[in-house]
Design a protein around this motif. Sequence first.
Motif, PDB file in Angstrom:
ATOM      1  N   LYS A 182       2.104   4.918   3.046  1.00 25.72           N
ATOM      2  CA  LYS A 182       0.889   3.748   2.166  1.00 25.72           C
ATOM      3  C   LYS A 182       0.341   3.063   3.372  1.00 25.72           C
ATOM      4  CE  LYS A 182       4.190   0.289   0.864  1.00 25.72           C
ATOM      5  NZ  LYS A 182       4.418  -0.805  -0.192  1.00 25.72           N
ATOM      6  N   ARG A 183      -1.014   2.666   2.950  1.00 30.34           N
ATOM      7  CA  ARG A 183      -1.617   1.718   3.962  1.00 30.34           C
ATOM      8  C   ARG A 183      -2.552   0.641   2.861  1.00 30.34           C
ATOM      9  NH1 ARG A 183      -4.942   5.967   7.058  1.00 30.34           N
ATOM     10  NH2 ARG A 183      -4.845   7.018   4.758  1.00 30.34           N
ATOM     11  N   ASP A 184      -2.693  -0.446   3.366  1.00 34.19           N
ATOM     12  CA  ASP A 184      -3.558  -1.476   2.657  1.00 34.19           C
ATOM     13  C   ASP A 184      -4.932  -0.866   2.965  1.00 34.19           C
ATOM     14  OD1 ASP A 184      -1.583  -3.335   1.887  1.00 34.19           O
ATOM     15  OD2 ASP A 184      -1.407  -4.102   4.082  1.00 34.19           O
ATOM     16  N   PHE A 185      -5.649  -0.878   1.576  1.00 33.51           N
ATOM     17  CA  PHE A 185      -6.933  -0.573   1.542  1.00 33.51           C
ATOM     18  C   PHE A 185      -7.809  -1.490   2.426  1.00 33.51           C
ATOM     19  CE2 PHE A 185     -11.106  -0.525  -0.772  1.00 33.51           C
ATOM     20  CZ  PHE A 185     -11.515   0.631  -0.093  1.00 33.51           C
ATOM     21  N   LYS A 186      -7.620  -2.680   2.388  1.00 32.30           N
ATOM     22  CA  LYS A 186      -8.233  -3.575   3.603  1.00 32.30           C
ATOM     23  C   LYS A 186      -7.375  -4.296   4.456  1.00 32.30           C
ATOM     24  CE  LYS A 186     -12.445  -4.287   0.838  1.00 32.30           C
ATOM     25  NZ  LYS A 186     -13.444  -5.298  -0.014  1.00 32.30           N
ATOM     26  N   LYS A 187      -7.723  -4.492   5.485  1.00 31.63           N
ATOM     27  CA  LYS A 187      -6.718  -4.932   6.595  1.00 31.63           C
ATOM     28  C   LYS A 187      -7.107  -6.685   6.749  1.00 31.63           C
ATOM     29  CE  LYS A 187      -7.092  -4.126  10.813  1.00 31.63           C
ATOM     30  NZ  LYS A 187      -7.154  -3.494  12.335  1.00 31.63           N
ATOM     31  N   GLN A 188      -6.103  -7.597   6.704  1.00 35.45           N
ATOM     32  CA  GLN A 188      -6.015  -8.960   6.837  1.00 35.45           C
ATOM     33  C   GLN A 188      -6.356  -9.253   8.493  1.00 35.45           C
ATOM     34  OE1 GLN A 188      -2.770 -11.857   5.741  1.00 35.45           O
ATOM     35  NE2 GLN A 188      -4.582 -12.312   4.257  1.00 35.45           N
TER      36      GLN A 188
END
Length: 265
Positions: A192-198
């Motif tokens: 899994k990965r965040d759709f948008k990165k902070q």
Amino acid sequence: MNVALSAVLIFILLIPPLSLYLSYSFGRFPKSGPKFTLLEGLMASAVFSLLVHAAAVLFISKEIRFDILALISGGDLKSFDTKISNTAFKSLLTGFAFYNLVLLLSCIVLGRGLRWLVIRYSLHSRYELFRLYNRWYYYFNGYKPEGEDFDIIFVDALVRVQEGTMIYSGFLVDFDCEGEVLNQIYLKNVIKRDFKKQETGEDGSQRMINEPGEQKNIEGHSLCILYENIINLNIHFVSYPDEESELEELTTQVSENPDQLKLFS
């Protein structure tokens, strides 16, 4: 007129034709049934039943007492004892039950036989009239116009979760449907990965940028994702290389970096 007795008799006559349809359409991932109103369904069943029984009657050499059948269905039993004796009625009732049993079994066998032929010659994937499964089945099993072969399906699912929006990537191992509605999918070897990165700005403030975050492996045999939480799906139909060494290299690449999937898809 005895409505209850007539309804029971009509129901008995409708069972064999309905069993033909059910035995033909029965299976995993079936398509949705025809959308009829109650009246349309009764009319269609009655017409279909009439055709089936008419065809069956052609093979019966003995005399058929339609007058007794009409008398019972009409519910007017006042003159019943003058038309037929108890012994004769017992014989007719036994024959009627045997007729419906034979017709029921014949319809079931015929339905399964037709289904086998449709699957054997792939008619269900070419003609809408013979379609057996829901559209998700054909989608996930690679029934594409170009007809390319594949070995596995790799899925990228954009999913709405409590923490935000995540990308789940893995191999599709199963899915569950109810008619044409997809309920959930099951993925294996999932990351899994965040759709948008902070990202931290020059002024120290936190902001989201349109880049996926760092991937994380999810432990477990398979992951179930509800379709109601899925925003969209990206599917890769993957073919294994012929050489075993290339296959091992391919597996390593996918587990380490799914973005390299395009090299061998």
